[in-house]
Design an enzyme around this catalytic site. Structure first.
Site, PDB file in Angstrom:
ATOM      1  N   LYS A 298     -10.226  -0.451  10.915  1.00  8.84           N
ATOM      2  CA  LYS A 298     -10.398  -1.658  10.098  1.00  8.84           C
ATOM      3  C   LYS A 298     -10.718  -2.868  10.976  1.00  8.84           C
ATOM      4  O   LYS A 298     -10.855  -3.979  10.494  1.00  8.84           O
ATOM      5  CB  LYS A 298      -9.135  -1.919   9.279  1.00  8.84           C
ATOM      6  CG  LYS A 298      -8.883  -0.834   8.220  1.00  8.84           C
ATOM      7  CD  LYS A 298      -7.732  -1.205   7.330  1.00  8.84           C
ATOM      8  CE  LYS A 298      -7.143  -0.044   6.597  1.00  8.84           C
ATOM      9  NZ  LYS A 298      -7.881   0.378   5.411  1.00  8.84           N
TER      10      LYS A 298
ATOM     11  N   HIS B 138       0.873  -1.173   0.000  1.00  5.24           N
ATOM     12  CA  HIS B 138       0.000   0.000   0.000  1.00  5.24           C
ATOM     13  C   HIS B 138       0.916   1.231   0.000  1.00  5.24           C
ATOM     14  O   HIS B 138       2.024   1.174   0.538  1.00  5.24           O
ATOM     15  CB  HIS B 138      -0.823  -0.060   1.292  1.00  5.24           C
ATOM     16  CG  HIS B 138      -1.890   0.973   1.423  1.00  5.24           C
ATOM     17  ND1 HIS B 138      -1.623   2.266   1.796  1.00  5.24           N
ATOM     18  CD2 HIS B 138      -3.235   0.897   1.248  1.00  5.24           C
ATOM     19  CE1 HIS B 138      -2.763   2.938   1.861  1.00  5.24           C
ATOM     20  NE2 HIS B 138      -3.758   2.135   1.516  1.00  5.24           N
TER      21      HIS B 138
ATOM     22  N   ASP C 293       3.106  -4.472   8.172  1.00  7.53           N
ATOM     23  CA  ASP C 293       1.883  -3.689   8.015  1.00  7.53           C
ATOM     24  C   ASP C 293       0.714  -4.662   8.199  1.00  7.53           C
ATOM     25  O   ASP C 293       0.440  -5.492   7.329  1.00  7.53           O
ATOM     26  CB  ASP C 293       1.886  -3.067   6.605  1.00  7.53           C
ATOM     27  CG  ASP C 293       0.577  -2.356   6.287  1.00  7.53           C
ATOM     28  OD1 ASP C 293      -0.387  -2.473   7.061  1.00  7.53           O
ATOM     29  OD2 ASP C 293       0.521  -1.698   5.225  1.00  7.53           O
TER      30      ASP C 293
ATOM     31  N   GLN D 135      -4.480  -5.072   7.141  1.00 14.23           N
ATOM     32  CA  GLN D 135      -5.484  -5.992   6.577  1.00 14.23           C
ATOM     33  C   GLN D 135      -5.556  -7.335   7.286  1.00 14.23           C
ATOM     34  O   GLN D 135      -6.330  -8.201   6.884  1.00 14.23           O
ATOM     35  CB  GLN D 135      -5.216  -6.216   5.083  1.00 14.23           C
ATOM     36  CG  GLN D 135      -5.421  -4.984   4.232  1.00 14.23           C
ATOM     37  CD  GLN D 135      -6.843  -4.440   4.290  1.00 14.23           C
ATOM     38  OE1 GLN D 135      -7.798  -5.141   4.659  1.00 14.23           O
ATOM     39  NE2 GLN D 135      -7.014  -3.183   3.924  1.00 14.23           N
TER      40      GLN D 135
ATOM     41  N   CYS E  29      -4.807   2.437  -3.633  1.00 15.10           N
ATOM     42  CA  CYS E  29      -3.545   2.964  -3.062  1.00 15.10           C
ATOM     43  C   CYS E  29      -2.378   2.014  -3.313  1.00 15.10           C
ATOM     44  O   CYS E  29      -1.489   1.870  -2.463  1.00 15.10           O
ATOM     45  CB  CYS E  29      -3.667   3.254  -1.572  1.00 15.10           C
ATOM     46  SG  CYS E  29      -4.838   4.551  -1.207  1.00 15.10           S
TER      47      CYS E  29
HETATM   48  N1  PMP Z   1      -1.728  -0.635   4.661  1.00 11.90           N
HETATM   49  C1  PMP Z   1      -2.693  -1.381   4.111  1.00 11.90           C
HETATM   50  C2  PMP Z   1      -2.375  -2.767   3.643  1.00 11.90           C
HETATM   51  C3  PMP Z   1      -3.983  -0.853   3.991  1.00 11.90           C
HETATM   52  O1  PMP Z   1      -4.949  -1.595   3.430  1.00 11.90           O
HETATM   53  C4  PMP Z   1      -4.254   0.444   4.463  1.00 11.90           C
HETATM   54  C5  PMP Z   1      -5.636   1.053   4.361  1.00 11.90           C
HETATM   55  N2  PMP Z   1      -6.290   0.820   3.157  1.00 11.90           N
HETATM   56  C6  PMP Z   1      -3.208   1.177   5.038  1.00 11.90           C
HETATM   57  C7  PMP Z   1      -1.960   0.595   5.123  1.00 11.90           C
HETATM   58  C8  PMP Z   1      -3.413   2.553   5.563  1.00 11.90           C
HETATM   59  O2  PMP Z   1      -4.245   2.567   6.668  1.00 11.90           O
HETATM   60  P1  PMP Z   1      -4.805   3.944   7.266  1.00 11.90           P
HETATM   61  O3  PMP Z   1      -5.433   4.671   6.117  1.00 11.90           O
HETATM   62  O4  PMP Z   1      -5.791   3.523   8.289  1.00 11.90           O
HETATM   63  O5  PMP Z   1      -3.635   4.685   7.825  1.00 11.90           O
END
Ligand code: PMP
Length: 420
Positions: free
Chosen positions: A237, A131, A211, A214, A377
């Site tokens: 999440k 991401h 990270d 997910q 993203c």
């Molecule tokens: N890493 C991953 C794998 C994600 O899916 C996301 C959110 N889509 C993020 C980081 C970023 O999370 P946040 O927007 O809550 O900071």
């Protein structure tokens, strides 16, 4: 017990049975009962979490760590108890839990506070499926220090290429940062294996960052077992409110790192001549934190624990198997990522021949179905997949087979609109 019977038991325990806890899932969207298939973007919130937040504001709203009066003490106790609950959830110590604004801020915190440690000739290893939150901070850091970033490739099936991981990680690797579960492909990465590899073959002080945005709501996580040095995730999440994130870091490493932000609450003593900083975890929590959010998150963790992570995982596995099978019945539909549910989460990206992901998302919206269309993203990953975007569904414990049946019917109808 027969496998089929066991399966039915899981199905009965979750899905429809927990839907009652989520008020939003009983509303309409475009005059249709809502089918929420975008939990990877943010999960819905159970009544228990909403009530806990409201109770804080109505009954003990006060700032933490400051007041000597009972209200403030109650707020401080709830806030610190939340840290304890979250630490236990991932098998860490409370002082190893730092509250941030989200996964993005947690990852930025590590990148910023490790700048000074990077030396010329070292490298950072990421994967092609990161991401932007786990890519751009490192890319900027590397640019500033004039060092290289390497990306572990994905296989044609959409899994991490472990042969390439062996090639990328070498004695100059200072940081390995990798997603636990891809928010596009749904692949579950072998983070434990990567952590062993990085600690064996990387630079002496190589750090492994995971990270977990997910994975935190879908699979049990034990930081000691994973062998990572840092783990980042977001409350929103995992059935908690927005605006709260967690950074887990190994105590020895957090102790050595400089503060990320300066201000109130993170100091020990301030004089005109200089300042000394507070102990962990407060060193990294400058200013008034998101007290209500943290209290809400603790309730979300309790909610997950009241159901049981193993049950959630088993239920979602069954649902994912069903969704993969049903989607693959659709003519012209391509799935990006593993096509079986082994080592896979309920994040499923696909495209339907001739239909732009945004058009697909819009047509599904008319039917009350929430899905995501776009690059998620993950623009570099889209270039590897050679697409501009995908349509993505993401399943959670409140989804049902019926939700998937409705999705499949709506996709077939969308095809009729476009192929006419
Ligand atoms: N890493 C991953 C794998 C994600 O899916 C996301 C959110 N889509 C993020 C980081 C970023 O999370 P946040 O927007 O809550 O900071």
């Amino acid at each position: 017990m027969l496998a089929a019977q066991q399966q039915e038991q899981h199905i009965g325990l979750l899905g429809e049975a927990v839907k009652k806890d989520f008020p939003l899932l009983h509303t309409l969207m475009n005059n249709k009962p809502i089918v929420y298939l975008d939990s990877a973007a943010t999960s819905q919130k159970p009544r228990q979490v909403l009530d806990a937040i409201q109770r804080y504001y109505e009954e003990y709203n006060a700032n933490v760590h400051r007041g000597i009066y009972a209200l403030s003490e109650k707020a401080t106790t709830a806030y610190e108890h939340a840290r304890f609950i979250i630490a236990r959830f991932i098998n860490a110590m409370p002082e190893e839990i730092i509250f941030t604004r989200g996964t993005t801020e947690s990852l930025n915190l590590i990148a910023y506070t490790n700048v000074k440690q990077l030396r010329q000739g070292q490298n950072i290893v990421l994967t092609q499926m990161e991401h932007h939150s786990n890519l751009v901070p490192w890319q900027q850091l590397a640019k500033e220090k004039g060092i290289g970033v390497r990306f572990i490739r994905i296989t044609p099936e959409g899994r991490l290429d472990m042969d390439h991981a062996h090639q990328c990680i070498d004695h100059n690797t200072k940081i390995v940062s990798i997603t636990h579960i891809s928010n596009v492909l749904g692949a579950v990465n072998p983070v434990k294996e990567i952590a062993i590899l990085a600690h064996e073959r990387g630079a002496q002080d190589c750090i492994v960052v995971v990270d977990a945005a997910q994975s935190i709501a879908h699979t049990p996580i034990n930081v000691k077992e994973l062998g990572c040095d840092f783990l980042a995730f977001s409350s929103h999440k995992m059935f908690g409110p927005t605006g709260v994130g967690i950074l887990y870091g190994r105590k020895e490493l957090l102790d050595q790192m400089p503060p990320f932000q300066y201000g109130g609450d993170m100091i020990r003593e301030v004089r005109f001549e200089g300042t000394t900083f507070a102990e962990l975890p407060h060193k990294f929590e400058a200013g008034t934190p998101n007290i209500a959010g943290v209290i809400g998150l603790a309730k979300a963790v309790e909610y997950i624990k009241s159901i049981g992570m193993e049950k959630i995982q088993a239920y979602e596995h069954e649902l994912t198997t069903y969704a993969l099978a049903r989607l693959q019945e659709i003519d012209g539909l391509t799935i990006y990522g593993p096509k079986t549910s082994e080592q896979r989460s309920g994040v499923i990206s696909f495209s339907v021949h001739g239909l732009h992901p945004h058009d697909m998302a819009q047509l599904l919206d008319r039917e009350g179905i929430c899905v995501r269309g776009g690059h998620h993203c993950c623009m570099p990953l889209m270039s590897v997949l050679q697409v501009s975007g995908t349509t993505r569904i993401s399943l959670s414990l409140y989804n049902t087979k019926e939700d998937i049946d409705k999705l499949v019917t709506a996709i077939e109808a969308a095809k009729q609109v476009f192929y006419r």
